[in-house]
Enzyme design. Structure first.
Site: not given
Length: 471
Positions: A240-241
C-alpha cells in the site's frame, strides 16, 4: 487449440494493481487469439470472503473495461462437484483420510524448523490408520507421487523441473469438508476447459502440486505462464505504501481507466520504445511469451505522466463529467458558474489527474480564501497598484465580456502605461485566480465572469494598499 484463459481472484479484499495486471494479461491473450476469457470467483475461504470484496472486483473489472465471456462463476456454487471428485480420489486410493491433530502437526513443523528441514507432512496416515474415535475429525490428503519429477514448460520462465520428493501430501479438504485452493483450481480449470493459466509467480510453488492432481485424475494440465511480481521503487514487494491500492482508488484519485490499463500492460512487457497504446494495439501486439522474466518496478510518476497524455488527447466531452464529479466532491455546483466543457478545455493540458484539475479549477466557481503567498509577494506589490486600477476601470467599462475584447483591453492598458503586457496581466491573474498560474488571461477573465473578476480585483487592490501602508 481454442484459447481459454481465466482470472480467478479470491474475494478477500479489493482488486489491486498486481491482480489487475494478471487479469489484463489473461484478457489480452484471449482477445488476441480469438479465445474466451472466464471470470471465476474463488470464494471457498468462507471466513474471509465477503460480498463487498466480490463487488469491488466486479466494479474494478468493469471500470478497466476487462469484459469476460463467461462468469462470474463462484466456487461456493460447486461444492457438490468438489465432493464428487474427492470421493473418486478416495475410491481410487489417490487420496486418504488424515487424523493427525493440529498439535501434532505444529510440533512436527517446529521440530523440522529446528533441524533446518523443509516443513512438510511426514505421511503418518498415508498407509492408513484407525480413526482415534468414531467422530474423530480428519482432513483428506492427496497421495502425491514419491518419486519422479514434474516438468513445467512455462511460457515466461521456460522449463522448470520440480522433484516429487520435495512435495508433501497436500490437504484436499479441511475438517469441515470445505475444499482447498490447490484442489478446487484443478477441478475448475479442467471443467472450464482452461487452456492457458496466466498468474503471478507467487503461485509457481503450487503448480507442480496441481499438475500432479491433474495427472491423478487422468487430465492434461493447461499451459502455464507465471508473471513476475511487481516491486516498489525501493525494490521491495509492492504494498500500500507504494501505491498498491484498489484500482478503484485510482478512479477516485482522478485517473482514466485507459491510462491505468496502458500503464499495467507496460509493467513487464514492451513493444520497442512505444509508450502509449490503444486497446486495439495492445490486443494486436501483446504476447505473453514477450513478458520479461525480471520483476517490474511500479512508478507512480510514470503513471501520472501517462494519465496526463490521455487527458491531453481525449475528447473534452468525455472529460468534463469527470472534472465535474471531482468539483462536486469539493462542494461546488458546476451548474452555477462557467460551462464545465469550457473549463475542461482550458485546463485539459494543465493537470495530470482530475483531482489536480479540480484543485486548479475551483477559482472559476468560487472565491479563494487567500492569495498564494509567493505569488502575492512577487506580483501584488505597490508598483502594481496603478496597472491594476487602470485594468479594473477598463474592464468595468467593457460592453461585451468576451475573450477577444478582454485580451484587447489588457493590451491597451499595457500600452497606455508603456509596460510589457505581463506587468499588467500577471498582477491581474493573481488578483483573479489567487496564484500565478492559470490559462490565458483572456480565457481566465472570461470564464470567471465580470462580477467575480471586479470583486476579486478590488480585494487585490485593498491588499496592495494595505501592503504599501506597511512598507
Amino acid at each position: 487449440m481454442t484459447v481459454r484463459t481465466r482470472f480467478a481472484p479470491s474475494p478477500t479484499g479489493y482488486l489491486h494493481i498486481g491482480g489487475a495486471r494478471t487479469a489484463l494479461f489473461s484478457w489480452l491473450y484471449a482477445r488476441r487469439h480469438g479465445g474466451t476469457f472466464v471470470l471465476r470467483i474463488e470464494d471457498t475461504d468462507l471466513e474471509r470472503s465477503t460480498p463487498e470484496s466480490v463487488q469491488a472486483i466486479l466494479d474494478g473489472m468493469a471500470w478497466l473495461g476487462l469484459d469476460y465471456d463467461e462468469g462470474p462463476i463462484y466456487q461456493t456454487d460447486r461444492f457438490d462437484r468438489y465432493r464428487d471428485v474427492i470421493q473418486r480420489l478416495l475410491d481410487e486410493d489417490k487420496a486418504y483420510k488424515c487424523y493427525c491433530s493440529r498439535e501434532r502437526l505444529d510440533a512436527l513443523r517446529a521440530e523440522q524448523m529446528e533441524q533446518k528441514i523443509k516443513p512438510r507432512y511426514d505421511g503418518t496416515c498415508r498407509a492408513g490408520v484407525e480413526p482415534p474415535s468414531a467422530d474423530a475429525p480428519y482432513v483428506i490428503r492427496f497421495r502425491n507421487p514419491q518419486d519422479g519429477e514434474v516438468v513445467i514448460d512455462d511460457m515466461i520462465r521456460g522449463r522448470v523441473t520440480i522433484s516429487n520428493d520435495e512435495l508433501d501430501d497436500l490437504i484436499l479438504a479441511r475438517t469441515d469438508g470445505t475444499p482447498t485452493y490447490n484442489f478446487t483450481v484443478v477441478v475448475d480449470d479442467s471443467d472450464m476447459k482452461i487452456s492457458h493459466v496466466i498468474r503471478g509467480d507467487d503461485h509457481l510453488n503450487n503448480t507442480p502440486r496441481q499438475i500432479n492432481i491433474f495427472r491423478a485424475l487422468g487430465l492434461e494440465p493447461p499451459t502455464y505462464a507465471h508473471v513476475p511480481m511487481i516491486l516498489g521503487s525501493d525494490g521491495k514487494r509492492l504494498s500500500k505504501r507504494h501505491g498498491a491500492v484498489s484500482v478503484l482508488q485510482y478512479r477516485e484519485d482522478g485517473y482514466l481507466p485507459e491510462a491505468l490499463v496502458n500503464y499495467l500492460v507496460r509493467l513487464g512487457w514492451s513493444h520497442g520504445d512505444q509508450e502509449v497504446f490503444t486497446r486495439e494495439e495492445m490486443i494486436e501486439l501483446f504476447d505473453i511469451t514477450d513478458v520479461n522474466r525480471a520483476a517490474s518496478v511500479f512508478n507512480p510518476e510514470k503513471l501520472a505522466w501517462l494519465n496526463q497524455q490521455y487527458i491531453m488527447n481525449s475528447d473534452v466531452a468525455k472529460l468534463a463529467p469527470l472534472l465535474a464529479e471531482q468539483l462536486e466532491k469539493r462542494g461546488i455546483d458546476v451548474t452555477q458558474g462557467p460551462d464545465i466543457l469550457e473549463v475542461t478545455r482550458v485546463q485539459q493540458e494543465r493537470a495530470k489527474t482530475f483531482v489536480e484539475m479540480a484543485e486548479i479549477s475551483e477559482f472559476f466557481y468560487r472565491d479563494f480564501d487567500a492569495f498564494d503567498e509567493k505569488a502575492a509577494k512577487k506580483h501584488l506589490r505597490p508598483v502594481a497598484l496603478e496597472p491594476l486600477e487602470k485594468a479594473r476601470d477598463a474592464l468595468a467599462a467593457l460592453d461585451e465580456w468576451e475573450p477577444e475584447a478582454l485580451h484587447r483591453t489588457v493590451q491597451e492598458v499595457s500600452e497606455a502605461l508603456e509596460l510589457k503586457m505581463g506587468k499588467v496581466a500577471q498582477p491581474l491573474r493573481v488578483a483573479v485566480v489567487g496564484r500565478a498560474a492559470s490559462p490565458g488571461i483572456d480565457e481566465t477573465l472570461y470564464l470567471v465572469g465580470r462580477d467575480a473578476c471586479l470583486r476579486r480585483i478590488d480585494r487585490a487592490l485593498d491588499f496592495i494598499r494595505q501592503r504599501a501602508g506597511q512598507e
